[in-house]
Design an enzyme around this catalytic site. Structure first.
Site, PDB file in Angstrom:
ATOM      1  N   GLY A  34       0.851  -1.204   0.000  1.00 26.03           N
ATOM      2  CA  GLY A  34       0.000   0.000   0.000  1.00 26.03           C
ATOM      3  C   GLY A  34       0.882   1.248   0.000  1.00 26.03           C
ATOM      4  O   GLY A  34       0.698   2.166  -0.817  1.00 26.03           O
ATOM      5  N   HIS A  35       1.874   1.281   0.906  1.00 21.07           N
ATOM      6  CA  HIS A  35       2.796   2.427   0.943  1.00 21.07           C
ATOM      7  C   HIS A  35       3.546   2.558  -0.385  1.00 21.07           C
ATOM      8  O   HIS A  35       3.737   3.659  -0.891  1.00 21.07           O
ATOM      9  CB  HIS A  35       3.857   2.237   2.034  1.00 21.07           C
ATOM     10  N   GLN A  59      -0.441  10.040  18.222  1.00 20.90           N
ATOM     11  CA  GLN A  59      -1.685   9.492  17.670  1.00 20.90           C
ATOM     12  C   GLN A  59      -2.051   8.133  18.268  1.00 20.90           C
ATOM     13  O   GLN A  59      -3.042   7.535  17.869  1.00 20.90           O
ATOM     14  CB  GLN A  59      -1.616   9.426  16.148  1.00 20.90           C
ATOM     15  N   GLY A 146      -3.427   7.030   1.628  1.00 22.81           N
ATOM     16  CA  GLY A 146      -4.223   5.914   1.118  1.00 22.81           C
ATOM     17  C   GLY A 146      -5.697   6.094   1.457  1.00 22.81           C
ATOM     18  O   GLY A 146      -6.050   6.572   2.539  1.00 22.81           O
ATOM     19  N   SER A 184      -2.020  -3.580   5.479  1.00 23.67           N
ATOM     20  CA  SER A 184      -1.919  -2.710   6.652  1.00 23.67           C
ATOM     21  C   SER A 184      -0.698  -3.186   7.433  1.00 23.67           C
ATOM     22  O   SER A 184      -0.410  -4.394   7.470  1.00 23.67           O
ATOM     23  CB  SER A 184      -3.174  -2.868   7.519  1.00 23.67           C
ATOM     24  N   ARG A 186      -0.509  -3.447  10.423  1.00 17.79           N
ATOM     25  CA  ARG A 186      -0.971  -4.240  11.569  1.00 17.79           C
ATOM     26  C   ARG A 186      -1.365  -5.665  11.175  1.00 17.79           C
ATOM     27  O   ARG A 186      -1.638  -6.474  12.049  1.00 17.79           O
ATOM     28  CB  ARG A 186      -2.132  -3.531  12.276  1.00 17.79           C
TER      29      ARG A 186
HETATM   30  O1  PAF Z   1      -1.284   6.720   8.132  1.00 16.14           O
HETATM   31  C1  PAF Z   1      -0.247   6.765   8.827  1.00 16.14           C
HETATM   32  O2  PAF Z   1       0.646   5.945   8.705  1.00 16.14           O
HETATM   33  C2  PAF Z   1      -0.103   7.865   9.859  1.00 16.14           C
HETATM   34  O3  PAF Z   1      -1.315   8.153  10.467  1.00 16.14           O
HETATM   35  C3  PAF Z   1       0.560   9.148   9.303  1.00 16.14           C
HETATM   36  C4  PAF Z   1      -0.302   9.794   8.237  1.00 16.14           C
HETATM   37  C5  PAF Z   1       1.911   8.810   8.713  1.00 16.14           C
HETATM   38  C6  PAF Z   1       0.752  10.157  10.424  1.00 16.14           C
HETATM   39  O4  PAF Z   1       1.578   9.665  11.429  1.00 16.14           O
END
Ligand code: PAF
Length: 279
Positions: A34-35, A59, A146, A184, A186
């Protein structure tokens, strides 16, 4: 490819690019396909691509997986280099958060405290805090996110609009593994058995997509279909939400093509998994 470990290095690097087009891909590392699709998209459309890798503590909630979040830096750097990334920004927590009493950026009330924000009320403030810093430091023309994290990208887009940030937020399609599960970081937490169970998630997405393609528009009918397909009575899963809304996350009663979203969050074992359909 340059590996920039502090803010001064990033500022100097960014200065050196002058007017050339710059794409930013913010990540927390543990890069997956995905990345890589976000990075490829940025490389295709910009002269330079900067990837940030930072597991952002603000976060994560208190009982979340900050300390165990997968970290695979050497592999991530090698992947970025192979794709043609110009620079990777890998700051420390001290670099990103030198003060423990910062200006707060809060998400909109209607978007930031529902769905993911309901169970994780500080999550989106943390995302916006780090994303805004990254935007100010990397000064990209475009930033890539994404569609899988639909709520995140819509809130980031709203921040960019409300604060008149001089950049474009580019939303990229969800990328799925061969078995249909959306990529993902995770997913590595899932045991083989849990992964099998988790496939009810992409199955539900596909079923909703076909029903809409066949002309079903009524949300109540689609919700029933989603719950039947998820079938939490026979599978050991917990459904956080299966929710139809518009792009401001307000609930809808009927699908309006191109303006609607189906958002799904399910826990399998201990892992919270998200998926969605932009419909
Ligand atoms: O989607 C993520 O991996 C994170 O929430 C982000 C956008 C890199 C912010 O830390």
């Amino acid at each position: 490819m340059q590996v920039l470990q502090n803010i001064e290095e990033l500022k100097t690097f960014r200065e050196s690019l002058g007017m050339q087009s710059v794409g930013l891909v913010p990540t927390m590392g543990a890069l997956h396909k995905g990345h890589l699709s976000l990075i490829s998209e940025s490389i295709h459309h910009n002269t330079h691509t900067i990837v940030s890798i930072f597991v952002n503590p603000t976060q994560f909630g208190q009982n979340e997986d900050l300390s165990t979040y997968p970290r695979t830096l050497d592999r991530d750097l090698a992947l970025c280099e192979s794709l043609g990334v110009s620079a990777v920004f890998v700051p420390s927590v001290e670099q990103m958060y030198p003060s423990d009493d910062e200006i707060a950026i809060l998400p909109p009330k209607m978007m930031g405290y529902v769905l993911e924000g309901f169970d994780r009320p500080t999550h989106f403030a943390g995302v916006l805090q780090v994303v805004l810093k990254l935007f100010m430091l990397a000064r990209p023309h475009k930033a890539y996110f994404g569609k899988k994290d639909a709520q995140q990208v819509l809130i980031v887009q709203k921040m960019a609009k409300d604060l008149h940030l001089p950049l474009e937020i580019v939303m990229c399609p969800i990328v799925r593994d061969d078995d249909g599960l959306a990529f993902s970081s995770r997913n590595v937490y899932l045991s083989p058995k849990e992964r099998e169970i988790a496939l009810c998630i992409p199955r539900t997405i596909t079923r909703i997509e076909s029903a809409i393609a066949q002309g079903v528009r009524e949300v109540r009918e689609l919700e029933n279909l989603a719950h039947q397909t998820l079938d939490f009575k026979s599978a050991p899963i917990h459904i956080f939400y299966a929710y139809f809304c518009d792009h401001s996350l307000a609930p809808i009663t009927h699908i309006r093509q191109g303006e609607s979203l189906f958002l799904l969050a399910v826990r399998v074992g201990k892992t919270r998994l998200l998926d969605n359909l932009w419909c």
